[in-house]
Design an enzyme around this catalytic site. Structure first.
Site, PDB file in Angstrom:
ATOM      1  N   ASP A 154      36.802  54.227  -3.939  1.00  0.00           N
ATOM      2  CA  ASP A 154      37.104  54.395  -2.570  1.00  0.00           C
ATOM      3  C   ASP A 154      38.200  55.549  -2.274  1.00  0.00           C
ATOM      4  O   ASP A 154      39.212  55.446  -2.907  1.00  0.00           O
ATOM      5  CB  ASP A 154      37.559  52.990  -1.817  1.00  0.00           C
ATOM      6  CG  ASP A 154      37.109  52.941  -0.550  1.00  0.00           C
ATOM      7  OD1 ASP A 154      36.265  51.997  -0.133  1.00  0.00           O
ATOM      8  OD2 ASP A 154      37.456  53.990   0.319  1.00  0.00           O
ATOM      9  N   SER A 161      41.138  48.664  12.277  1.00  0.00           N
ATOM     10  CA  SER A 161      39.668  48.086  12.707  1.00  0.00           C
ATOM     11  C   SER A 161      39.024  47.568  11.530  1.00  0.00           C
ATOM     12  O   SER A 161      37.803  47.249  11.772  1.00  0.00           O
ATOM     13  CB  SER A 161      39.046  49.306  13.238  1.00  0.00           C
ATOM     14  OG  SER A 161      38.940  50.324  12.399  1.00  0.00           O
ATOM     15  N   LEU A 163      39.873  45.314   9.506  1.00  0.00           N
ATOM     16  CA  LEU A 163      40.396  43.812   9.065  1.00  0.00           C
ATOM     17  C   LEU A 163      39.777  42.579   9.775  1.00  0.00           C
ATOM     18  O   LEU A 163      39.514  41.672   9.463  1.00  0.00           O
ATOM     19  CB  LEU A 163      41.778  43.671   9.449  1.00  0.00           C
ATOM     20  CG  LEU A 163      42.930  44.610   8.657  1.00  0.00           C
ATOM     21  CD1 LEU A 163      44.420  44.421   9.112  1.00  0.00           C
ATOM     22  CD2 LEU A 163      42.805  44.592   7.188  1.00  0.00           C
ATOM     23  N   ASP A 222      28.576  52.948   3.013  1.00  0.00           N
ATOM     24  CA  ASP A 222      27.811  52.759   4.208  1.00  0.00           C
ATOM     25  C   ASP A 222      27.372  54.427   4.657  1.00  0.00           C
ATOM     26  O   ASP A 222      26.927  54.675   5.903  1.00  0.00           O
ATOM     27  CB  ASP A 222      28.742  52.463   5.465  1.00  0.00           C
ATOM     28  CG  ASP A 222      29.822  53.295   5.722  1.00  0.00           C
ATOM     29  OD1 ASP A 222      30.058  53.902   4.892  1.00  0.00           O
ATOM     30  OD2 ASP A 222      30.512  52.690   6.593  1.00  0.00           O
ATOM     31  N   ASN A 223      27.372  55.155   3.546  1.00  0.00           N
ATOM     32  CA  ASN A 223      26.706  56.502   3.630  1.00  0.00           C
ATOM     33  C   ASN A 223      25.663  56.913   2.828  1.00  0.00           C
ATOM     34  O   ASN A 223      25.869  56.578   1.460  1.00  0.00           O
ATOM     35  CB  ASN A 223      27.808  57.533   3.857  1.00  0.00           C
ATOM     36  CG  ASN A 223      28.222  58.196   2.365  1.00  0.00           C
ATOM     37  OD1 ASN A 223      27.718  59.094   1.982  1.00  0.00           O
ATOM     38  ND2 ASN A 223      29.135  57.653   1.824  1.00  0.00           N
ATOM     39  N   CYS A 281      27.981  50.975  10.832  1.00  0.00           N
ATOM     40  CA  CYS A 281      28.720  50.010  11.277  1.00  0.00           C
ATOM     41  C   CYS A 281      29.754  50.165  12.679  1.00  0.00           C
ATOM     42  O   CYS A 281      30.110  49.732  13.581  1.00  0.00           O
ATOM     43  CB  CYS A 281      29.713  49.058  10.317  1.00  0.00           C
ATOM     44  SG  CYS A 281      28.469  48.082   9.189  1.00  0.00           S
ATOM     45  N   CYS A 338       8.394  58.737  -7.989  1.00  0.00           N
ATOM     46  CA  CYS A 338       9.891  58.733  -7.274  1.00  0.00           C
ATOM     47  C   CYS A 338      10.780  59.817  -8.119  1.00  0.00           C
ATOM     48  O   CYS A 338      10.410  60.064  -9.343  1.00  0.00           O
ATOM     49  CB  CYS A 338      10.522  57.298  -7.933  1.00  0.00           C
ATOM     50  SG  CYS A 338      12.211  57.284  -7.549  1.00  0.00           S
TER      51      CYS A 338
END
Ligand code: ZN
Length: 349
Positions: A154, A161, A163, A222-223, A281, A338
């Site tokens: 990460d 925001s 938490l 989330d990307n 989100c 694929c």
């Protein structure tokens, strides 16, 4: 007096040469000392033996006192060392100490885990991409379960925001890198596991070498760039990928494992959504416990894969609708064309 002292030294040395135990030699020298002291006290002044051994008792008594003090001090040191300094023997590599056995007792009771499964967890290396909403419970449960090495990727810092749902972080760690905050939480929960923080955003240059170091990858980012990249690298390296995603009240999770004949993420979602079409989100909102549910399921799937228990969600996409309390599972298929896994030789099932 010098003669008697010389005799004492000679007795001690002779005993050492012939292997007489120290305690016996000590008693012999002590008996000799006592005899000399008695001679000084009992014999009349001027007696030959008394004169030959110094003529006075005081020097012998002082000598005896000093020797007794030295011996007492040595015995005291030995006792302190015996009481405090012997550490419990560390468990051999790969085995568990008493504290770990007690900690994992509820796992060891499970038929599907047991001692061998717990050992596999301890030996496992799992990479969690994203220490956010999904990563928080996933990392905490992997750590609690005893997964030996947990890598965390990460590049963000903890924000106020976050938490509302990212339960691995805490209010007093706002501003810290998320990998550092997560590592602190894991250490507090289970000191027997190792956290490897990777403060970076995965890209083409870093992803392959990093993922190659791990047995299994959990993706809770989330990307979409990272999501498709992690999937491609995992497919190429033959590593199983547990990935979940969510928005508002609904989420989904699956195990993407083309090396075992199951579809990869790109088989199921071949078309990358246009930028802005699927809101993150941050724009759409998310209900607090939803990442808790799906992140915990990610950890559950990871543990099943690591110990070989039950039926992991390979070839199945589980969708949970929190607003209506509904969960359904749909079958997914591998696509021979694929772009991520079509080149693999494993049969399409
Ligand atoms: Zn695929």
């Amino acid at each position: 007096m010098a003669t008697v002292l010389g005799l004492m030294v000679a007795l001690w040395a002779l005993g050492a040469v012939f292997g007489v135990p120290g305690r016996v030699r000590l008693v012999t020298v002590a008996v000799l000392w006592l005899a000399v002291v008695l001679a000084q006290l009992v014999l009349p002044a001027g007696a030959t033996l008394r004169e030959a051994t110094g003529g006075r008792a005081e020097p012998w008594l002082v000598l005896g006192g000093v020797a007794a003090l030295a011996l007492g001090y040595r015995a005291l040191l030995r006792r302190i060392r015996a009481r405090g300094a012997v550490p419990p023997a560390p468990p051999a590599p790969g085995s568990f100490g008493a504290a770990e056995l007690e900690r994992y007792a509820r796992h060891i009771l499970l038929r599907e885990v047991g001692g061998p499964g717990q050992k596999r967890l301890k030996a496992a290396r799992v990479l969690v991409v994203g220490a956010g909403g999904l990563g928080s419970p996933a990392i905490l449960y992997l750590a609690a379960a005893g997964v030996g090495t947990i890598g965390i990727v990460d590049d963000d810092v903890v924000e106020n925001s976050n938490l509302q749902r990212q339960i691995i972080h805490a209010d007093d760690r706002i501003g810290l890198p998320k990998v550092a905050s997560a590592a602190m939480a894991v250490k507090a929960l289970n000191p027997f596991v190792t956290v490897v923080p990777h403060r970076l955003r995965l890209d083409e240059a870093t992803a392959r070498d990093l993922i190659a170091e791990y047995d299994l990858v959990l993706d809770g980012t989330d990307n979409f760039d990272t999501r498709y990249l992690v999937n491609r690298v995992c497919a190429a390296l033959g590593k199983p990928l547990v990935a979940a995603a969510m928005t508002q009240w609904e989420g989904q999770i699956s195990v993407y494992d083309p090396a075992q004949g199951a579809p990869c993420y790109e088989c199921v979602f071949p078309v990358r959504p246009a930028p802005g079409l699927v809101p993150a989100c941050a724009e759409a909102g998310v209900i607090a416990p939803l990442p808790g549910i799906l992140g915990s399921m990610m950890a559950l799937e990871a543990l099943k894969l690591l110990v070989g228990a039950g039926q992991p969600l390979r070839g199945r996409l589980l969708i949970h609708d929190g607003l209506f309390g509904e969960t359904r599972t749909i079958a997914t298929r591998r696509r021979p064309d694929c772009a991520a896994c079509g080149h693999l030789s494993q049969p399409v099932v």
